[in-house]
Each structure stands twice: as C-alpha cells, then as structure tokens.
Write a protein that holds these residues in place. Structure first.
Motif, mmCIF file in Angstrom:
data_model
loop_
_atom_site.group_PDB
_atom_site.id
_atom_site.type_symbol
_atom_site.label_atom_id
_atom_site.label_comp_id
_atom_site.label_asym_id
_atom_site.label_seq_id
_atom_site.Cartn_x
_atom_site.Cartn_y
_atom_site.Cartn_z
ATOM 1 N N GLY A 43 0.412 4.903 -3.647
ATOM 2 C CA GLY A 43 1.769 4.362 -3.658
ATOM 3 C C GLY A 43 1.839 3.164 -4.599
ATOM 4 O O GLY A 43 0.843 2.799 -5.246
ATOM 5 N N GLY A 240 7.883 10.874 -1.600
ATOM 6 C CA GLY A 240 6.520 10.353 -1.483
ATOM 7 C C GLY A 240 6.292 9.673 -0.137
ATOM 8 O O GLY A 240 5.179 9.244 0.172
ATOM 9 N N SER A 241 7.343 9.556 0.668
ATOM 10 C CA SER A 241 7.227 8.948 1.999
ATOM 11 C C SER A 241 7.254 10.011 3.100
ATOM 12 O O SER A 241 7.473 9.694 4.266
ATOM 13 C CB SER A 241 8.371 7.952 2.242
ATOM 14 O OG SER A 241 8.281 6.853 1.364
ATOM 15 N N ASP A 253 5.515 5.106 5.791
ATOM 16 C CA ASP A 253 5.809 4.042 4.829
ATOM 17 C C ASP A 253 7.202 3.390 4.919
ATOM 18 O O ASP A 253 7.861 3.199 3.893
ATOM 19 C CB ASP A 253 5.571 4.590 3.406
ATOM 20 C CG ASP A 253 5.482 3.490 2.352
ATOM 21 O OD1 ASP A 253 5.342 2.305 2.734
ATOM 22 O OD2 ASP A 253 5.566 3.816 1.154
HETATM 23 MG MG MG Z 1 4.666 4.983 -0.297
#
Ligand code: MG
Ligand code: ADP
Ligand code: SR1
Ligand code: MG
Ligand code: MG
Length: 419
Positions: A43, A240-241, A253
């Motif tokens: 990340g 991406g979470s 996240d």
């Molecule tokens: Mg992330």
C-alpha cells in the motif's frame, strides 16, 4: 502497555515485540524459533507483516510517522492506526462477515494485529487485472456498505451519540487533509506531486485544469467531503482495500475513516470498478479480448448500486419505528407516502454524491500523485494513455451530469456514449 515509546518495527524486532505480548505469543504457538515474519505491504502508507507460527498466523500492520510511498519528507501521524483500529471494531461489529477480526491494538506502537486473510484471498484490484469473475462481490460489498453506513448515520443513532463520535473522528484530521489535497485540490492545478502518462495526456491534463464547469463541481464535492458528517465512512474504499476469494469478501485498511458523506465510500468503490473497466482493453491478449469481462464489470457496478440502495432502504424501513435515529422522527413521518418521499429524496442525494465522488476518484488516479495498478500495469504507454483518456473523459461527463442522471443504467450509458 509494554512499550512506553513508539519505534519502527522490522522483521527481527517484531519477534521481540510478540514475545512481550503473551497472548500473541501463545496464539502463534511454540517453538518461537519456528515463527516466520514476512513484510508484504504494497500500500501507499504503512508496513504490513505476515507472522506465521506453528499453531496460527496473523497480520501485524504498523503505521510509521510518514507516508511510505513518498518517504520521510512527508510526515504523517502514525495515530492513523488508532482510527483504523476503532473503525475495524465498529464496522466489524456491524458487518462481521466482511471485516477481518482484530486481535490486538497498541496505540503507542500504532500496531494492529488482525486476522490473516489467507490465500486464495487476493487484493480485488489484482483479481480484476487477471480477469477473474467474482459472483458474490456486489452482494457482499452492498451488504458491507449498507450496514456500516446506515447504522452509523442519524437514521439509526441519536444526535447525542453522533456528535460525540464525530468529535472523536475529527482527530483523524491529517488523513482527511491528505484526501482533500490529493483528490480534490492537486489534480486541478499544477503541483509537483502530480504525474500522468506524458506527453500522451498533456493536452487532456491542460483541458482538465481549464474546465471551469468541472472545477465548480469539484468545489461542491470537496465542501461535502469536509462538511457533511453523514456516517462513519471507510474513507479509502478502493479495490486495493478489498480482499477476495470466489466466495469471501473482506474490507481492510479503514485508516482514513471519519464521519463523512456516504457517497464518498460508495463512489470510491464504483469509481474503482470503472477504472478496472477502462483498463481492460490494456489487458486484452490473443487468448482473451476481455469483452465479456467488461460487460461483467458494468453489470457488477449496476448490481452493487441497486443492491446497496435496496438494502440501505430496507434497513431504514425496518428501523424507523425504533426511534433510535434522530433524523426522521416517526411521529412526523407517520404515513407511508411521506416516508417513501423522504427516502426517495435521501437516496437521490446519495446517488448524485456517489457519482460525483466516483468521478473525482477516477480523475485523481490518472493525473494525481497516487495511481492504480489496473492502469500502471499496462506497459505500452500509448495503449495505457488510450485507456486513461477514455476513463478521464467518462469521469468528467459523470461529474457534470451527476445531478441529472436518474439511474445507474443511465450513468453507465452516459459514460459509454461517444459524446
Ligand atoms: Mg491500502
Ligand atoms: P496501506 O494502508 O499501506 O495501504 P493495507 O492495509 O492496504 O496497507 O495493506 C497492504 C497490503 O498488505 C494489502 O494490499 C495486502 O496485500 C496485505 N494485507 C493487509 N492486511 C491483510 C490481512 N489482514 N491479511 C492478508 N493480507 C493483508
Ligand atoms: C499520498 S496519496 C496516498 C493514497 O493512498 C491511500 O491509500 C489513499 O488513497 C491516499 O490518497
Ligand atoms: Mg491504507
Ligand atoms: Mg481512489
């Protein structure tokens, strides 16, 4: 707690740290010499370690006092881990199926120990790049968003509870300001943080900065982000979470969590589905032209919105007479006609917000500081720019039309029209 002062952990000191916390040590199981630590963070902000023991494994995430992808030149409070931890707990209580379990939180160390989402769990964005179909995704994400957002809004809680929660999350000011800067400000001006596929998109970027109608819309969205404490939002709900298998969906996240507009979460997710959609032509090859997959992504966008709105309204309808939420007093809204009218008005606002925030999130991923792997992994810059230009163009149309678009179908038609 055991550690009086913050220090940055590494693979070696993590073992010492766990040994000092007996509940973590016994969870892993003996012998300690068999424990394995691996840093897997990909990340932009933090360090994430998978710790494997003989009896169990877990993930340890530590926030450091800066933005990882930039370095120490961009300081950022590690106390973001606190807001992530309390949001994982709150959202986890409201929707346990779709939030990893949290085992341990150490505020001094800004360290969260949580459930390891084992393979075959992967980051959703990576699944989209591979062209994997996720049959439960819309069902699961709509459930997560409906439950977390409804139950933390004034439709479900009193203004007393809400104000004290809002006050607490005002402490996450540095993360909110980061969003204000990188999503609502920098993409629309010259900034050394910005980057784009150049020279291919130079003209498009110039046009973006000269688009006065668009800038007025962005100002409205930024104000809403800063002013509207509607619900406890995740705050960074891109693909991406989300970690997935074919049958499991987990949201990770939430360090950007605060009381903000509901449409910011819904729009983040939908906008990132659109980025996945517009990147597919860059991933087509002789075995797979990705045309069917693109249709599935659009169908998933439609299904996610429709299910979210149905579930959110169903929660509202069934909770109305409990008088827990202060926004609509049941004695004022007795008749079903006035209830339906109020609900339609409310959802229309959430929909327009979601489209606007989706568009803002698409734009910033193409011209701002933080890009997405969906597009970055297209190695040929001409092909990438072609995908990016289509996405940028669609986002601009969406942002400008967001108030007049009446349905998710109409929104999808609009973004695919040539005009
Ligand atoms: Mg992330
Ligand atoms: P950041 O805040 O830096 O973006 P994330 O929480 O998104 O950090 O985590 C970074 C990466 O670490 C994720 O993309 C994922 O690959 C991995 N990861 C994070 N949490 C877990 C988890 N609970 N189980 C398995 N992998 C995880
Ligand atoms: C410096 S901008 C980094 C970005 O990554 C985070 O996940 C948020 O999306 C933030 O905007
Ligand atoms: Mg993060
Ligand atoms: Mg985004």
């Amino acid at each position: 707690d055991h550690d009086e002062k913050f220090y940055i952990l590494n693979s070696a000191t993590i073992i010492q740290y766990i040994k000092k916390h007996s509940s973590l040590a016994s969870k892993l199981g003996s012998p300690e010499s068999d424990w394995k630590v691996q840093e897997v963070g990909d990340g932009n902000l933090n360090f994430v370690y998978i710790v494997e023991g003989t009896a169990a494994s877990f993930v340890l995430k530590q926030a450091v006092p800066y933005v990882r992808c930039v370095g120490e030149s961009w300081p950022m409070t590690p106390d973001r881990a606190y807001f992530e931890a309390i949001t994982l707990k709150k959202h986890g209580a409201l929707c346990p199926q779709h939030v990893p379990e949290i085992y341990h939180f150490d505020r001094t160390m800004s360290a969260i120990v949580m459930q390891y989402l084992e393979p075959p769990h992967i980051i959703l964005r990576k699944g989209f790049i591979k062209g994997i179909y996720y049959p439960c995704l819309a069902e699961h994400m709509s459930e997560y968003m409906a439950r977390t957002l409804f139950f933390t809004s004034l439709l479900a809680i009193s203004t007393t509870t809400h104000r004290s929660a809002v006050a607490e999350f005002c402490g996450n000011v540095q993360l909110c300001r980061l969003t204000e800067q990188v999503i609502f400000t920098e993409p629309y001006m010259e900034s050394s943080n910005n980057r784009w596929t150049s020279p291919q998109l130079d003209e498009d970027v110039r046009a973006l900065r000269d688009d006065e109608i668009l800038k007025v819309e962005v100002a409205g969205l930024k104000a809403k982000f800063c002013e509207n404490s509607q619900a406890l939002i995740h705050g960074d709900l891109h693909t991406g979470s989300v970690m997935v298998t074919l049958s499991s969906t987990k949201v990770i996240d939430p360090e950007f969590a605060f009381y903000g507009p509901i449409g910011f979460d819904v729009g983040a997710f939908l906008g990132n589905l659109l980025l996945a959609y517009f990147s597919q032509d860059g991933h087509a090859d002789e075995h797979n032209d990705r045309q069917e997959y693109k249709k599935w992504l659009l169908a998933t966008i439609e299904e996610t919105w429709n299910k979210f709105s149905c579930k959110f309204l169903a929660l509202w309808t069934s909770n109305w007479d409990l008088s827990a939420g202060d926004a609509f007093h049941p004695d004022v809204y007795r008749s079903s006609t006035v209830r339906i009218a109020a609900q339609e008005y409310f959802m229309k606002g959430i929909f327009a917000d979601s489209l606007g925030f989706a568009a803002a999130k698409m734009i910033r991923r193409i011209v701002g500081i933080a890009h997405v792997e969906d597009l970055e992994s297209i190695k040929n810059p001409d092909l990438r720019a072609k995908c990016e230009r289509k996405a940028l163009h669609a986002a601009k149309k969406l942002m400008k039309a967001r108030m007049s678009v009446l349905s998710i179908n109409q929104a999808l038609e609009l973004i695919n029209s040539e005009l």
